[in-house]
Design an enzyme around this catalytic site. Structure first.
Site, PDB file in Angstrom:
ATOM      1  N   LYS A  27       0.834  -1.209   0.000  1.00 39.50           N
ATOM      2  CA  LYS A  27       0.000   0.000   0.000  1.00 39.50           C
ATOM      3  C   LYS A  27       0.865   1.254   0.000  1.00 39.50           C
ATOM      4  O   LYS A  27       0.619   2.192  -0.759  1.00 39.50           O
ATOM      5  CB  LYS A  27      -0.943  -0.038   1.214  1.00 39.50           C
ATOM      6  N   SER A  28       1.880   1.282   0.851  1.00 39.13           N
ATOM      7  CA  SER A  28       2.742   2.478   0.937  1.00 39.13           C
ATOM      8  C   SER A  28       3.398   2.760  -0.407  1.00 39.13           C
ATOM      9  O   SER A  28       3.452   3.901  -0.874  1.00 39.13           O
ATOM     10  CB  SER A  28       3.844   2.248   1.974  1.00 39.13           C
ATOM     11  N   ARG A  32       2.756   5.936  -3.352  1.00 40.46           N
ATOM     12  CA  ARG A  32       3.891   6.751  -3.801  1.00 40.46           C
ATOM     13  C   ARG A  32       4.106   6.613  -5.300  1.00 40.46           C
ATOM     14  O   ARG A  32       4.451   7.588  -5.979  1.00 40.46           O
ATOM     15  CB  ARG A  32       5.139   6.363  -3.013  1.00 40.46           C
ATOM     16  N   GLY A 100      -5.098   7.531   5.251  1.00 42.49           N
ATOM     17  CA  GLY A 100      -4.224   8.472   5.954  1.00 42.49           C
ATOM     18  C   GLY A 100      -2.985   8.806   5.138  1.00 42.49           C
ATOM     19  O   GLY A 100      -2.551   9.965   5.072  1.00 42.49           O
ATOM     20  N   SER A 177       7.007   8.846  12.309  1.00 44.61           N
ATOM     21  CA  SER A 177       5.954   8.700  11.303  1.00 44.61           C
ATOM     22  C   SER A 177       6.517   8.898   9.904  1.00 44.61           C
ATOM     23  O   SER A 177       7.011   9.977   9.567  1.00 44.61           O
ATOM     24  CB  SER A 177       4.836   9.719  11.566  1.00 44.61           C
ATOM     25  N   ASP A 329       1.957  -1.363  11.810  1.00 43.44           N
ATOM     26  CA  ASP A 329       0.628  -1.815  11.388  1.00 43.44           C
ATOM     27  C   ASP A 329       0.361  -3.278  11.769  1.00 43.44           C
ATOM     28  O   ASP A 329      -0.731  -3.790  11.513  1.00 43.44           O
ATOM     29  CB  ASP A 329       0.479  -1.653   9.864  1.00 43.44           C
ATOM     30  N   LYS A 356      -4.392   5.415  14.639  1.00 41.70           N
ATOM     31  CA  LYS A 356      -4.470   4.748  13.334  1.00 41.70           C
ATOM     32  C   LYS A 356      -5.921   4.795  12.835  1.00 41.70           C
ATOM     33  O   LYS A 356      -6.710   5.599  13.304  1.00 41.70           O
ATOM     34  CB  LYS A 356      -3.937   3.319  13.456  1.00 41.70           C
ATOM     35  N   ARG A 360      -6.354   1.512  17.846  1.00 38.13           N
ATOM     36  CA  ARG A 360      -6.070   0.068  17.770  1.00 38.13           C
ATOM     37  C   ARG A 360      -5.674  -0.533  19.118  1.00 38.13           C
ATOM     38  O   ARG A 360      -5.872  -1.723  19.341  1.00 38.13           O
ATOM     39  CB  ARG A 360      -4.956  -0.202  16.754  1.00 38.13           C
ATOM     40  N   ARG A 408      -7.497  -3.482   9.479  1.00 38.30           N
ATOM     41  CA  ARG A 408      -6.582  -4.426  10.143  1.00 38.30           C
ATOM     42  C   ARG A 408      -7.193  -5.039  11.399  1.00 38.30           C
ATOM     43  O   ARG A 408      -6.858  -6.154  11.777  1.00 38.30           O
ATOM     44  CB  ARG A 408      -5.250  -3.748  10.442  1.00 38.30           C
TER      45      ARG A 408
HETATM   46  C1  S3P Z   1       2.616   4.644   6.204  1.00 40.19           C
HETATM   47  C2  S3P Z   1       3.145   4.991   7.414  1.00 40.19           C
HETATM   48  C3  S3P Z   1       2.607   4.530   8.704  1.00 40.19           C
HETATM   49  C4  S3P Z   1       1.664   3.339   8.533  1.00 40.19           C
HETATM   50  C5  S3P Z   1       0.715   3.529   7.386  1.00 40.19           C
HETATM   51  C6  S3P Z   1       1.473   3.728   6.098  1.00 40.19           C
HETATM   52  C7  S3P Z   1       3.225   5.187   4.973  1.00 40.19           C
HETATM   53  O1  S3P Z   1       1.858   5.574   9.281  1.00 40.19           O
HETATM   54  O2  S3P Z   1       0.941   3.113   9.712  1.00 40.19           O
HETATM   55  O3  S3P Z   1      -0.133   2.418   7.259  1.00 40.19           O
HETATM   56  O4  S3P Z   1       2.919   4.703   3.875  1.00 40.19           O
HETATM   57  O5  S3P Z   1       4.047   6.111   5.074  1.00 40.19           O
HETATM   58  P1  S3P Z   1       2.558   6.698  10.219  1.00 40.19           P
HETATM   59  O6  S3P Z   1       3.439   7.514   9.371  1.00 40.19           O
HETATM   60  O7  S3P Z   1       1.400   7.493  10.760  1.00 40.19           O
HETATM   61  O8  S3P Z   1       3.257   5.931  11.285  1.00 40.19           O
END
Ligand code: S3P
Length: 451
Positions: A27-28, A32, A100, A177, A329, A356, A360, A408
């Protein structure tokens, strides 16, 4: 919106889980790839993109700002942008749904463009703190108006007016973060000179790696326990090919199920093994898991491998706070593994879990208790007393576990139901589509009973 009608599901204990599978793209990295591809000049081709709701929201938002993003019939995604600094003002509100990462990273991008944009999201995203990103972006010259000010909070809906002349900054992250770090670095892309983030605890570095892949100058150095990431502003980003590895945070669910459902043997192919993401796998091995990696290989700058999990007699361990960023996560599913282990598991330093997709920390403790497992929260620590085998599961007639719009939490308690003595019901599994649209079908293919 997808979550209007709730979709309950119940997982039943039964046969061992067996088989080989793959999980959707990370996902991350998917967020991007679309953002950078939609910014870069020329064509970016993305294979293995996660087609979950979160990522599709990012695609839609980037299109609203002038990027061309299409999916080919063979499943490849293609993006074309106009170059750093050339995002156009969106004609309508940007609705990031549950995402988020999409919301916070796009705020960074927009903060350094002279445009106006309004962000909103679902009920979960509208509860999540945005001040952690607006604070540094304000220092760079962006202005924000938002909901929540009366309670001292920065909440969506939120309007941003990006800076015409963004300032580069050095920013020491007050929270570990990757989203905050990435928002600052992405704003730095369109600021003259060098923008630096400083981390005490390293977080996932997909932004740094992928920006470099697209031609930006990003330097990363660790000294005296602090990691500095520096981006040089106004680079020429050029379209590239991106191969998205399987998401380790999604692979965690079938793999933990393989470890805790007696007799199981589960392989997940092509899982991302970026060392800043693998804290769960390290922890499971410390608990005694038979969790093997084969075929380690480099795939477009990210390490991947095939993971095999076999049913294992797990034991409780202490998980240090310093490991949290590399498995942030994964605590809900680790807590399910801990419930099946012999002895006590102590997970330290989990304050970030409160902000989150849901709180959680409370959701896990409440859910475990509802499944007959003793779990306590002590400050920022979660303590789980393992059952040394299958946990009791829910009592007949009990209310389903509340997923609170959190994919999750929903997946973790369905895995619990496969391993427990009695079924476990979850009130709403619709949000699983944000990160792992195929989850129910995949778990069923491995032999799990989820109805
Ligand atoms: C993420 C960073 C994390 C993670 C989220 C994805 C990202 O969040 O929990 O699922 O893709 O940069 P935080 O930056 O709030 O820790």
């Amino acid at each position: 919106m997808a979550h209007e009608a709730s979709q309950p599901a119940t997982a039943h204990p039964g046969a061992p889980l067996k088989g080989e599978t793959a999980v959707p793209g990370d996902k991350s990295i998917s967020h991007r790839a679309l953002m950078f591809g939609g910014l870069a000049v020329g064509e970016t081709r993305v294979t293995g993109l996660l087609e979950g709701e979160d990522v599709l929201r990012t695609a839609a938002a980037m299109r609203q700002m002038g990027a061309e993003i299409v999916k080919d019939p063979d499943g490849t995604w293609r993006a074309r942008g106009r170059g750093v600094g050339a995002l156009v003002e969106p004609a309508d509100v940007l609705d990031l749904g549950n995402a988020g990462t999409g919301a916070r990273l796009l705020m960074g991008l927009i903060a350094a463009h002279p445009i106006f944009a309004v962000f909103t999201g679902d009920a979960s995203l509208r509860r999540r703190p945005m001040g952690r990103v607006t604070a540094p972006l304000q220092k760079m010259g962006a202005r924000f108006e938002h909901r929540g000010a009366a309670e001292g909070k920065v909440l969506l809906p939120l309007a941003v007016i990006g800076a015409r002349d963004p300032l580069p900054i050095d920013y020491a992250l007050p929270v570990a973060s990757a989203q905050v770090k990435s928002a600052v670095l992405l704003a730095g892309l369109n600021a003259p000179g060098k923008t630096t983030t400083i981390e005490k605890e390293r977080t996932r570095d997909h932004t740094e790696r992928m920006l470099r892949h697209f031609g930006a100058d990003v330097a990363v150095a660790t000294e005296n326990g602090l990691t500095r990431a520096t981006v040089t502003g106004r680079p020429e980003l050029v379209g590239r090919d991106v191969i998205v590895p399987g998401d380790p945070s999604s692979a965690a669910f079938p793999l933990v199920a393989g470890l805790i459902v007696p007799g199981s043997d589960v392989t997940v192919r092509g899982v991302g093994l970026n060392p800043l993401r693998t804290g769960l796998f390290q922890t499971l091995r410390e608990m005694g898991a038979t969790l093997d990696v084969a075929g380690r290989r480099d795939q477009a700058g990210e390490e991947v491998g095939d993971l095999n999990a076999r049913f294992s007699a797990l034991k409780g361990v202490e998980v240090p706070a310093s490991r949290a960023p590399s498995m942030i996560d994964e605590y809900p599913i680790l807590a399910v593994a801990a419930a099946c282990a012999a002895g006590r598991t102590v997970m330290r330093g989990l304050h970030e879990l409160r902000v989150k997709e849901s709180d959680r920390l409370s959701a896990v403790a409440r859910g475990l208790a509802a499944c007959g497992v003793s779990a306590t929260i002590d400050g920022d620590d979660l303590i789980v007393e393992g059952c040394g085998g299958p946990p009791p599961g829910q009592k007949p007639g009990d209310a389903p576990i509340a997923a609170n719009l959190d994919h999750r939490i929903a997946m973790s308690f369905l895995v619990m139901g496969l391993a427990a003595k009695a079924p476990v019901a979850v009130d709403d599994v619709a949000t699983i589509a944000t990160s792992f649209p195929d989850f129910l079908a995949l778990m069923r293919r491995l032999g799990g009973t989820i109805r």
